[in-house]
Structure formats: C-alpha cells, structure tokens
Design an enzyme around this catalytic site. Structure first.
Site, PDB file in Angstrom:
ATOM      1  CG  HIS A  78      -0.226   6.200  -4.801  1.00 43.49           C
ATOM      2  ND1 HIS A  78      -0.983   6.099  -3.656  1.00 43.49           N
ATOM      3  CD2 HIS A  78       1.019   6.530  -4.399  1.00 43.49           C
ATOM      4  CE1 HIS A  78      -0.218   6.382  -2.604  1.00 43.49           C
ATOM      5  NE2 HIS A  78       1.002   6.637  -3.032  1.00 43.49           N
TER       6      HIS A  78
ATOM      7  CG  HIS B 223       3.156   2.533   1.739  1.00 47.07           C
ATOM      8  ND1 HIS B 223       3.020   3.059   3.013  1.00 47.07           N
ATOM      9  CD2 HIS B 223       3.462   3.569   0.942  1.00 47.07           C
ATOM     10  CE1 HIS B 223       3.222   4.363   2.960  1.00 47.07           C
ATOM     11  NE2 HIS B 223       3.489   4.706   1.721  1.00 47.07           N
TER      12      HIS B 223
HETATM   13 CA    CA Z   1       5.424   5.458  -2.580  1.00 48.26          CA
END
Ligand code: CA
Length: 344
Positions: free
Chosen positions: A37, A79
C-alpha cells in the site's frame, strides 16, 4: 487426433497430480495477494521511488500507486490532490495556496513539484501521523511520475525475473473533471505505454467512483482488471452510494463493470453479530462472492490494528472468515511471515 487425446490425458493426469501436490497449504498461500500500500509506506515516505523499491525487495504481489495530475497534464504518484500533508510545499511556494488554504498538485508543473521534499504523512497541525515510522528529515525524497514507477517496477521485474504487479488508483476523477482534466484517460495512457492495460496484465486499476468505473469500461474502452473501492457515504470520496453497492442488486450491476472490490476493514464483519460476540462476514460479502468478485480490503497496518485484534487474528479473519483474496498493507513483511506460517 489420438495423439492429441493422449497428450490431453497425460496433461490432465499431470495437472491433477500438480494440483494435489500444490493443494493447500502451498496453493492456498499463493491465493492471497499481498499489495504494498503506497509502496513500503510503513518504512519510508509513501509513494516515493525509494518506497516502491523497498516494497519490491519485500516480495509483494502488487505495488500500489495513487495517481493525481499536474498542471502540465502528467500523472504523478501522490495519495491526495493536496500537497501539504506529504511535502514542504508551504515553505517552497508559500503564495500558491488556493482560497481554502490548500496547495493542489494540479496547480503545479512537474518541474515545480520536483523541487519539493516529500516527508512522512503529517496531520493538519504538522504532526507525523504514524509516529514510529521514518522520522528523518535530511534525505531528499521527491515526487515521482506514474511512468517512473512503472518503469522502475518493470525493470526490476526483468532484472530479478519476477512479476510484481501494479495496482493504480485514479484519485478524485470527478474533481479533476471539474477542473477540466481527464485523470483516467491520462492514467490509462501510461498503463498502455507499459503494456499494463490489457486483460491479462498483472495490473489492477482502482477507483472509488462507480460512475468513473463505468466510464473507464465504456467510454474509455479499458480492458484491464478494474476494482471498485468502497468507502462510506459520509466520507464524501465520490457520489457513489456505497450502501447501494453493498446491496445484492447493486453488486449485480457493479459486476458488469468491475472485476474486484476494495472495501475498508470496517465493512467486512457483521456489526450486529459482533455485539453478540460472533465473528461473521457482513451480508454484502456473500453477494460479492456470488458475483465472483476479487476482494482486496484496505489496510493492514502493524501500527494501527483494529481495536482488540492482533495481527494474526486480523489476517486469519480476513482469509478464513471473510475469505478475501488479499490485503493492502503498509507493512509487507508481517503479512508475508503470516502467509509462510500458513504453509508450514
Ligand atoms: Ca489508494
């Protein structure tokens, strides 16, 4: 013809032997995708090339990229559409905030973004969100483009003769569209340039916005694997009604466009049953399994586990109770260690 039948018979015998040898636990272990991630974000500032490189070395199945667009129309790996949570933009370009006080990646050229230093994620008060993670501030981590990430992973795959996949999210496509930018089209062009946009590519394209997923499939004719991320309606991530997504009827519609679902951990278990001390999947999970969705929940964080759960309890629940197909994780090593322990 006889030869062909013979060959097929041998093949089928071999494949059944192969299957029995590799039937759980080994096959089982391979069936759980470990998705790094935001790169190795548990150890290095998220989404930097360094974080992607470290993630690669940890041997995940996929490395995630979040994509936002620059003023000059280039996809960069960040992000948020805002910059101040992970860069020193407010020091380098103090006068470039919008009226809301925020600094948007879309207002900066790639060359300008290159001058920023990327740091560990901070909250609105400038405090590091995950205090045990990288606390250095000298090393100059920088913003990288989506294609730089694809090149890095492609080259490392070739050099190490492996096939780590990419897992790219189009961030806030509706917001980009309001600003006159087609984020999905730009991301898909980059995927295509690296041969990552076809159906068989080791690649997922993810998005929170179901309207955009429909558009990606129909208007943009995207053939690669697509995942609908699931949030809560209260988050304001998109106009998608996630309560509808979780309904049986909703799942059937979503299945026409998406190959997989990306729920957050809080959506996986039946909350009422939990209060009665039972751990059972939420109702939508069965609908999703019936539609054949791949399910990749987010996010396993060693330093932010769900209350009252150990790492092993969480991972066992994901695999054995909810029966998901993998997990997004800030920390790849503990998930890999758990997987290896399963096959012992
Ligand atoms: Ca994402």
């Amino acid at each position: 013809m006889l030869k062909l039948r013979h060959a097929l018979l041998i093949l089928s015998v071999f494949s059944s032997i192969f299957f029995s040898i590799f039937t759980s636990p080994v096959l089982f272990a391979k069936n759980f995708d470990v998705i790094a991630h935001r790169g190795a974000s548990g150890y290095l500032p998220e989404h930097t090339l360094e974080a992607a490189t470290l993630a690669f070395a940890m041997g995940p199945d996929f490395i995630e990229q979040d994509a936002v667009i620059t003023k000059d129309g280039i996809a960069v790996v960040l992000h948020d559409i805002h910059l101040e949570t992970v860069t020193n933009v407010e020091q380098v370009f103090p006068n470039r905030a919008r009226e809301d006080g925020r600094f948007y990646a879309l207002d900066f050229t790639l060359a300008e973004l290159r001058t920023l230093q990327v740091h560990e994620r901070a909250n609105n008060n400038g405090e590091q969100v995950f205090t045990k993670r990288y606390t250095g501030n000298i090393a100059n981590f920088t913003v990288a483009t989506l294609e730089e990430h694809y090149e890095l992973i492609t080259q490392l795959n070739r050099e190490f003769n492996t096939d780590v996949g990419v897992y790219t999210e189009v961030k806030s496509p509706a917001w980009h569209a309001e600003q006159g930018v087609d984020a999905s089209q730009i991301v898909i062009a980059s995927l295509t340039r690296f041969n990552l946009s076809n159906k068989d590519a080791n690649s997922y394209l993810q998005c929170f916005d179901f309207n955009e997923i429909k558009r990606i499939r129909t208007e943009l004719n995207y053939a690669g694997k697509v995942v609908l991320l699931m949030g809560e309606n209260s988050w304001g991530e998109s106009t998608t009604d996630y309560n509808w997504v979780k309904s049986e009827a909703g799942m059937k519609v979503v299945a026409n466009y998406a190959d997989g679902l990306g729920p957050w951990l809080g959506q996986l278990l039946d909350e009422q049953a939990m209060t009665a001390g039972k751990v059972v999947p939420a109702a939508w999970v069965e609908f999703a399994h019936n539609e054949g969705f791949v399910i990749h929940p987010y996010t396993f964080r060693q330093d932010a586990l769900p209350p009252g759960m150990t790492e092993t309890q969480l991972l066992n629940t994901l695999k054995h109770v909810v029966k998901v197909d993998g997990v997004f994780t800030d920390h790849v090593p503990p998930v890999k260690a758990w997987l290896e322990a399963q096959s012992e």
